[in-house]
Design an enzyme around this catalytic site. Sequence first.
Site, PDB file in Angstrom:
ATOM      1  N   LYS A  50      -7.856  -2.858  -3.782  1.00 23.32           N
ATOM      2  CA  LYS A  50      -6.731  -1.917  -3.869  1.00 23.32           C
ATOM      3  C   LYS A  50      -5.538  -2.657  -3.272  1.00 23.32           C
ATOM      4  CE  LYS A  50      -5.448   2.706  -2.155  1.00 23.32           C
ATOM      5  NZ  LYS A  50      -5.973   3.854  -1.403  1.00 23.32           N
ATOM      6  N   TRP A  51      -4.500  -2.834  -4.057  1.00 20.52           N
ATOM      7  CA  TRP A  51      -3.312  -3.604  -3.641  1.00 20.52           C
ATOM      8  C   TRP A  51      -2.242  -2.606  -3.256  1.00 20.52           C
ATOM      9  CZ3 TRP A  51      -2.260  -9.117  -5.048  1.00 20.52           C
ATOM     10  CH2 TRP A  51      -0.967  -9.517  -4.691  1.00 20.52           C
ATOM     11  N   ASP A  52      -2.100  -2.392  -1.966  1.00 22.75           N
ATOM     12  CA  ASP A  52      -1.183  -1.353  -1.484  1.00 22.75           C
ATOM     13  C   ASP A  52       0.158  -1.968  -1.098  1.00 22.75           C
ATOM     14  OD1 ASP A  52      -0.311   1.126  -0.651  1.00 22.75           O
ATOM     15  OD2 ASP A  52      -1.934   1.454   0.791  1.00 22.75           O
ATOM     16  N   ASN A 110       3.323  -0.378   1.400  1.00 19.61           N
ATOM     17  CA  ASN A 110       3.723   0.876   2.037  1.00 19.61           C
ATOM     18  C   ASN A 110       5.143   0.911   2.561  1.00 19.61           C
ATOM     19  OD1 ASN A 110       1.415   2.755   1.945  1.00 19.61           O
ATOM     20  ND2 ASN A 110       0.361   0.989   2.778  1.00 19.61           N
ATOM     21  N   ASP A 123      -0.714  10.046  -3.313  1.00 21.25           N
ATOM     22  CA  ASP A 123      -1.564  10.386  -2.164  1.00 21.25           C
ATOM     23  C   ASP A 123      -1.853  11.880  -2.136  1.00 21.25           C
ATOM     24  OD1 ASP A 123      -2.218   7.998  -1.106  1.00 21.25           O
ATOM     25  OD2 ASP A 123      -0.667   7.970   0.432  1.00 21.25           O
ATOM     26  N   ASP A 182     -10.973   1.055   2.722  1.00 26.48           N
ATOM     27  CA  ASP A 182      -9.514   1.136   2.700  1.00 26.48           C
ATOM     28  C   ASP A 182      -8.943   0.467   3.941  1.00 26.48           C
ATOM     29  OD1 ASP A 182      -6.719   2.644   2.564  1.00 26.48           O
ATOM     30  OD2 ASP A 182      -7.702   3.011   0.652  1.00 26.48           O
TER      31      ASP A 182
HETATM   32  C1  DGJ Z   1      -1.227   4.477   1.273  1.00 22.01           C
HETATM   33  C2  DGJ Z   1      -2.215   4.729   0.182  1.00 22.01           C
HETATM   34  O1  DGJ Z   1      -1.632   5.497  -0.816  1.00 22.01           O
HETATM   35  C3  DGJ Z   1      -3.439   5.419   0.768  1.00 22.01           C
HETATM   36  O2  DGJ Z   1      -4.337   5.734  -0.257  1.00 22.01           O
HETATM   37  C4  DGJ Z   1      -4.061   4.527   1.801  1.00 22.01           C
HETATM   38  O3  DGJ Z   1      -4.552   3.376   1.174  1.00 22.01           O
HETATM   39  C5  DGJ Z   1      -3.035   4.193   2.858  1.00 22.01           C
HETATM   40  N1  DGJ Z   1      -1.835   3.659   2.289  1.00 22.01           N
HETATM   41  C6  DGJ Z   1      -3.611   3.194   3.829  1.00 22.01           C
HETATM   42  O4  DGJ Z   1      -2.686   2.739   4.706  1.00 22.01           O
END
Ligand code: DGJ
Length: 763
Positions: free
Chosen positions: A486-488, A490, A558, A376
């Site tokens: 995993k394409w995050d 935030n 999350d 991650d």
């Molecule tokens: C938010 C994601 O939902 C988490 O699972 C994790 O990947 C964090 N970002 C990492 O910054």
Amino acid sequence: MPIFYDAKNKSFTINTPNSTYAMYVTEYNLLTHLYYGERISDGADLTYLRHNSGVGRSLTYNEITYEDYEMKGHAKFCPHALRQEYSVFGIGDFRTPCLVGRFADGSRAIDLRYHDHKIIDGKPALEGLPAVYLNEGDKAETLVITLKDSAFELYVELYYSIIEGHDQIMRSERIINKTGKEFFIESALTLNLDIHKKDFDAITFYGKPNNERYVERTPLRHGKISVDSTAGSTGHFTNNSIIICDNNADEDKGECIGATFVYSGNFVTTAEVDHVGRTRLTMGINPTGFCWKLEDGEGFTTPEVILAYSNKGLGTLSNGFHDLIRYNLCRGKWKDSRRPVLINNWEATVFDFDEDKLVEIATDAKEFGVEMLVVDDGWFGHRDWDNTSLGDWYVDKKKLPNGMEGLCKRLNDEGVELGVWFEPENISEESDLYKAHPDYCIQIPGRGPMRNRWELTLDLTRKEVRDNIFEQMKKVISSCPIRYIKWDMNRNITDAYSLSLPADRQGEFYHRFILGVYDLMERIVQEFPDLLIENCNGGGGRFDAGMLYYSPQIWCSDNTDPVHRFKIQYGTSLIYPVSTMGAHIAYAPNINTFHHTSVFTRGVTAMAGTFGFELDPMHETETTKKEMALMSELYKKHYFTINHGDYYRLISPYEAQPVTVSRITAWEFVSKDKNKALFSMVQMDNVNDGGDLYVKLKGLDPDKKYKLHMYYENRHYKIKPFTPWIEDKDFGEYTGEILMKCGLHLNIFRGDNMAALIEIDAI
Ligand code: DGJ
């Protein structure tokens, strides 16, 4: 002939296996809606449904004659009285409009009339946008009705596509400007549906980070219920789907109409009851902050809405969406093949890991069935916390001295695959990319940008920015056998502005940004067709049908605590299949809530999703590891029933249940051939009532006999400490009829949040 045009009556009928949708062109070429509901036999004349009640206002279209008005009644010719097929602003329909626009002369009245139509084989792709697609052998038809403004050369093409064997109608529009001058689109919603009646409930989804897609059901009332997002993405707070249903509709009965938007940006959906008791349902791009300049000769395509009707309640509606989404929206090899059981290191290490630690996690986790390790956040730049390095997609040699290749080799030697996290849309100010290209981030000249988690967002409307990120990602993904990303994402979008757009096009920013995201994703998908992509937005903030076109699974939340996941996953399942819901067994006590639940309960919940792990095995005992191994085994064993079968919500975790009775939630998967089923339940709180519980199953073949085998946790008050352990036993043989009419008998639970899983196999 599922779509037909009756030239005599000037009516259109769209028939799916279980629904009929009908429209009609009235005098003066007004396109009005007739019917959306239960399937009607081919050839039926539904034009008698054109009758509209008066609305107490005598506004009429411009060219209506005095005689027509006097003889036929004003309701036929009043924009507000008609059930419009596609609504516009400015000429007297005062309900929510789909199309609002400004002509070059500054006027905003649009008056669309039927122009022509065609019925074509297949389903056209929507350029640059995700959309339902056809598999080889799928038969589909599309109706295209063209409307034209009565004064200017402004055209709107309405698209209605259906696929044989599916009950959904896919809708979108193309707005075409041939006026000789520019036309500004100020609102371009995709869906307009005017329905005769008003006695509906609306089911919408609300939430927040860590608690996404909770279900809210409320009766419609005069005025509007509206759910929207201006966050730049679908967002945590709302979801871009809506269901309206009979007040007494439940999982098995009642009329329901559902709509979900194949889009990942700002949206709005409204259910509006007018003063004479009709309902208008709309859905589309949120007009707030939106304005699109169409030059002469240009067109604008609205993203697709998937619309569905069921007269058999919510269960049938959901299963219809599930089938369409998993087979005609999700793409690539992973929609059909079993996805690997993965372990993600986020909850285990956050940013604090190195190659040895990751290999240790993977090696230990292999013992309980894990097939892939996902690295991650934190493997790149010098990302030791969340305030640096986004945009620098090269390995941090301090953590991974042998690069991704070295890590991958060690994992592969252990028989474990590698997956990697990215956050491609964002940039840290403390990064090499920012130093080299400070102009790459979204910013308004003269105004300091908003920060979210110390991140700024890249201006993905610009091709050179997308190219930069694509090339960096490509280098990493092709450096070794990386099987998953995993394409995050935030943060939300603020300061919407692109340095590359002129002032009169800045209203296009939000939509262009999402088109840029889609373009970048499409390039990754085309470059690495076998890569499994899991979408994520700070948890489940971008769970929408648009994203599912690029990634067949999305991290659901999350919040990994099953006590909340029951509700999150239940809400999500109203529209989206369980194969799309990222769900893991995480620590107990849970890092978010400190709830302590057993491996079994966490596992049963994660099995109603993509199933994986999110913990450091070194904190587990030999017993919990054994239980984890059992859960992985059960998941793999039932993978196809879970992911390709029908899904039944049996008892809702939202249901108000008497406080004197133990509250439970239960769900069931049934294979399409009805030979296998899997029942899951969790007793949410135990009031020690000792009562009998009968849960009626669904979807089985009444004439088949089934053998049941149960997994459950045993706890006995004489044994201390009260550690539960998983036991299993044969649980009898019953016909489908008995299981569905009388129900499973359960009375074995002693603790809160204890689960049961029952395998049901035809004999
Ligand atoms: C938010 C994601 O939902 C988490 O699972 C994790 O990947 C964090 N970002 C990492 O910054």
